[in-house]
Design an enzyme around this catalytic site. Structure first.
Site, PDB file in Angstrom:
ATOM      1  N   ARG A 176      66.836  86.474  -8.231  1.00 25.65           N
ATOM      2  CA  ARG A 176      66.402  86.701  -6.848  1.00 25.65           C
ATOM      3  C   ARG A 176      65.899  85.449  -6.126  1.00 25.65           C
ATOM      4  NH1 ARG A 176      69.206  89.724  -8.134  1.00 25.65           N
ATOM      5  NH2 ARG A 176      68.941  91.947  -8.534  1.00 25.65           N
ATOM      6  N   SER A 226      63.444  96.685  -3.381  1.00 23.69           N
ATOM      7  CA  SER A 226      62.531  96.503  -4.517  1.00 23.69           C
ATOM      8  C   SER A 226      61.379  95.588  -4.129  1.00 23.69           C
ATOM      9  CB  SER A 226      63.277  95.887  -5.699  1.00 23.69           C
ATOM     10  OG  SER A 226      64.223  96.811  -6.187  1.00 23.69           O
ATOM     11  N   GLU A 296      59.080  90.611  -5.438  1.00 26.95           N
ATOM     12  CA  GLU A 296      60.429  90.162  -5.065  1.00 26.95           C
ATOM     13  C   GLU A 296      60.475  89.985  -3.547  1.00 26.95           C
ATOM     14  OE1 GLU A 296      63.772  92.282  -6.764  1.00 26.95           O
ATOM     15  OE2 GLU A 296      64.861  92.171  -4.864  1.00 26.95           O
TER      16      GLU A 296
HETATM   17  C1  LIG Z   1      67.322 100.148   0.693  1.00 25.18           C
HETATM   18  C2  LIG Z   1      67.366  98.735   0.148  1.00 25.18           C
HETATM   19  C3  LIG Z   1      68.065  98.474  -1.013  1.00 25.18           C
HETATM   20  C4  LIG Z   1      68.105  97.180  -1.544  1.00 25.18           C
HETATM   21  N1  LIG Z   1      68.787  96.950  -2.701  1.00 25.18           N
HETATM   22  C5  LIG Z   1      68.849  95.706  -3.212  1.00 25.18           C
HETATM   23  C6  LIG Z   1      69.584  95.438  -4.404  1.00 25.18           C
HETATM   24  O1  LIG Z   1      70.180  96.305  -5.029  1.00 25.18           O
HETATM   25  N2  LIG Z   1      69.609  94.174  -4.874  1.00 25.18           N
HETATM   26  C7  LIG Z   1      68.973  93.144  -4.220  1.00 25.18           C
HETATM   27  O2  LIG Z   1      69.052  91.995  -4.679  1.00 25.18           O
HETATM   28  N3  LIG Z   1      68.267  93.376  -3.083  1.00 25.18           N
HETATM   29  C8  LIG Z   1      68.194  94.609  -2.563  1.00 25.18           C
HETATM   30  N4  LIG Z   1      67.473  94.843  -1.416  1.00 25.18           N
HETATM   31  C9  LIG Z   1      66.782  93.738  -0.754  1.00 25.18           C
HETATM   32  C10 LIG Z   1      67.631  93.015   0.325  1.00 25.18           C
HETATM   33  O3  LIG Z   1      68.714  93.830   0.676  1.00 25.18           O
HETATM   34  C11 LIG Z   1      68.161  91.664  -0.166  1.00 25.18           C
HETATM   35  O4  LIG Z   1      67.117  90.821  -0.609  1.00 25.18           O
HETATM   36  C12 LIG Z   1      68.944  90.915   0.909  1.00 25.18           C
HETATM   37  O5  LIG Z   1      69.533  89.789   0.354  1.00 25.18           O
HETATM   38  C13 LIG Z   1      68.060  90.515   2.080  1.00 25.18           C
HETATM   39  O6  LIG Z   1      68.852  89.949   3.082  1.00 25.18           O
HETATM   40  P1  LIG Z   1      68.245  89.722   4.536  1.00 25.18           P
HETATM   41  O7  LIG Z   1      69.327  89.115   5.376  1.00 25.18           O
HETATM   42  O8  LIG Z   1      67.638  90.956   5.042  1.00 25.18           O
HETATM   43  O9  LIG Z   1      67.138  88.613   4.227  1.00 25.18           O
HETATM   44  P2  LIG Z   1      65.593  88.604   4.697  1.00 25.18           P
HETATM   45  O10 LIG Z   1      64.900  89.757   4.069  1.00 25.18           O
HETATM   46  O11 LIG Z   1      65.499  88.477   6.160  1.00 25.18           O
HETATM   47  O12 LIG Z   1      65.083  87.263   4.031  1.00 25.18           O
HETATM   48  C14 LIG Z   1      64.897  87.179   2.643  1.00 25.18           C
HETATM   49  C15 LIG Z   1      64.655  85.706   2.273  1.00 25.18           C
HETATM   50  O13 LIG Z   1      65.842  84.962   2.527  1.00 25.18           O
HETATM   51  C16 LIG Z   1      65.558  83.831   3.362  1.00 25.18           C
HETATM   52  N5  LIG Z   1      66.722  83.632   4.238  1.00 25.18           N
HETATM   53  C17 LIG Z   1      67.323  84.559   5.014  1.00 25.18           C
HETATM   54  N6  LIG Z   1      68.377  84.016   5.654  1.00 25.18           N
HETATM   55  C18 LIG Z   1      68.420  82.705   5.285  1.00 25.18           C
HETATM   56  C19 LIG Z   1      69.283  81.613   5.608  1.00 25.18           C
HETATM   57  N7  LIG Z   1      70.307  81.731   6.459  1.00 25.18           N
HETATM   58  N8  LIG Z   1      69.031  80.410   5.024  1.00 25.18           N
HETATM   59  C20 LIG Z   1      68.008  80.260   4.153  1.00 25.18           C
HETATM   60  N9  LIG Z   1      67.153  81.253   3.805  1.00 25.18           N
HETATM   61  C21 LIG Z   1      67.369  82.456   4.367  1.00 25.18           C
HETATM   62  C22 LIG Z   1      64.302  84.208   4.136  1.00 25.18           C
HETATM   63  O14 LIG Z   1      63.578  83.063   4.539  1.00 25.18           O
HETATM   64  C23 LIG Z   1      63.543  85.034   3.090  1.00 25.18           C
HETATM   65  O15 LIG Z   1      62.834  84.180   2.229  1.00 25.18           O
HETATM   66  C24 LIG Z   1      67.432  96.125  -0.875  1.00 25.18           C
HETATM   67  C25 LIG Z   1      66.729  96.396   0.320  1.00 25.18           C
HETATM   68  C26 LIG Z   1      66.705  97.689   0.825  1.00 25.18           C
HETATM   69  C27 LIG Z   1      65.945  97.943   2.105  1.00 25.18           C
END
Ligand SMILES: Cc1cc2nc3c(=O)[nH]c(=O)nc-3n(C[C@H](O)[C@H](O)[C@H](O)COP(=O)(O)OP(=O)(O)OC[C@H]3O[C@@H](n4cnc5c(N)ncnc54)[C@H](O)[C@@H]3O)c2cc1C
Length: 304
Positions: A176, A226, A296
């Protein structure tokens, strides 16, 4: 607080692409959090580089965020600029790979692969977020993670230098996280490995994974996925459940009765509520098992 000269410089350089004193509530899937000093949405690599360089020159923190699916902002808000890459939306096939820019959503990427019968990215079908967030988080499920499919990523450094391409061999992904990113570095795009298949086979795999999620996760209420990383050899959700915390509440936040590693907003929640429940789960699991749960979900901003 962004000092007036920096504010003016940012306004002049970005025009309508920057907004000051912006709400962040709608930028996180849990729907909690205080305001950001500014929210920037640069339209291309040049504007992105200019924004980062200006922020670095003026000592203003600038942090990329994706769709906020694994993000919490403190109730007191966040200093500096939050950077959205929602206008980086190119998605195309390139010589047997998929090229996607940071603002491409998981839904679009999944649909793209399904329609073209490209296999390899099905695991991401239910992992909500944008490509940038996926890469930064090394998102994954089971034994499949972003690190397994990334061939190359494009990064602009926090000081505005770049973009530079970094090949898979030089990227350090861990559970992660992508360690190769320094704070404030921005993932602009990624080249992802796929294999030729058929739309039917890809769709069948996606449907199977989504069905499994629907059966095990609270997908109809706001959550941030998570909350804790799984500790080595175990599952955070199982530890929290065994600690008797399913359904536990702090203010408007509850540990999901369906999946104990999910916290859901039952209405009117604050980040403070989430942090209190995180602390309670950590304390209880530590007391009962000696295991230290590590978050996480990424937490940013000014602690209240
Ligand atoms: C219902 C649900 C189910 C989920 N299931 C999973 C799963 O099975 N597995 C899993 O791994 N995660 C899961 N997640 C968590 C989430 O989907 C992931 O972590 C996803 O990658 C987040 O993407 P985001 O664009 O929303 O990033 P954000 O939540 O907006 O950001 C997360 C991090 O990434 C950084 N970031 C974002 N964009 C960039 C960029 N362009 N450059 C550099 N850094 C950046 C941010 O600074 C922050 O630190 C789940 C979430 C939900 C709500």
């Amino acid at each position: 607080m962004i000092p007036a000269p920096a504010r003016e410089a940012l306004r002049q350089a970005l025009g309508g692409a920057i907004r000051f004193d912006a709400e962040t509530r709608r930028l996180t899937s849990l729907g909690v959090g205080g305001p950001a000093d500014a929210l920037a949405t640069p339209g291309d690599r040049q504007a992105l580089a200019r924004l980062l360089a200006l922020c670095a020159d003026h000592g203003v923190p600038c942090r990329p965020i994706g769709r906020g699916f694994n993000l919490l902002v403190h109730d007191a808000g966040v200093d500096g600029v939050l950077l959205l890459l929602s206008l980086f939306k190119v998605l195309e096939e390139r010589e047997g790979h998929v090229f996607a820019e940071a603002g491409v959503s998981h839904t679009r990427l999944t649909r793209f692969c399904r329609e073209r019968g490209l296999a390899g990215l099905e695991f991401g079908a239910g992992i909500p977020g944008n490509l940038g967030g996926w890469v930064a988080m090394n998102a994954g499920i089971g034994d499949r993670e972003v690190k397994d499919v990334v061939r190359e990523i494009e990064i602009v450094s926090s000081d505005g230098k770049g973009p530079r391409s970094v090949g898979r061999a030089d990227l350090e992904f861990v559970y992660r996280s992508l360690r190769s990113l320094a704070p404030g570095d921005v993932v602009v795009s990624a080249l992802l490995a796929v294999e030729p298949s058929t739309p039917q086979k890809v769709a069948a795999r996606i449907d199977e994974l989504l069905e499994r999620r629907r059966a095990t996760q609270p997908l109809d209420v706001p959550s941030c996925g998570s909350v804790f990383k799984n500790p080595p050899g175990g599952y955070a959700g199982q530890l929290i459940e065994e600690a008797g915390l399913k359904g536990a509440r702090e203010g408007g936040v509850m540990i999901s009765p369906q999946h104990a590693n999910f916290m859901v907003n039952t209405g009117g929640a604050t980040t403070g509520d989430v942090l209190a429940l995180i602390e309670r789960a950590q304390d209880e699991v530590r007391r009962q098992t000696g295991i230290e749960l590590e978050t996480e979900v990424r937490i940013i901003g000014r602690p209240s």
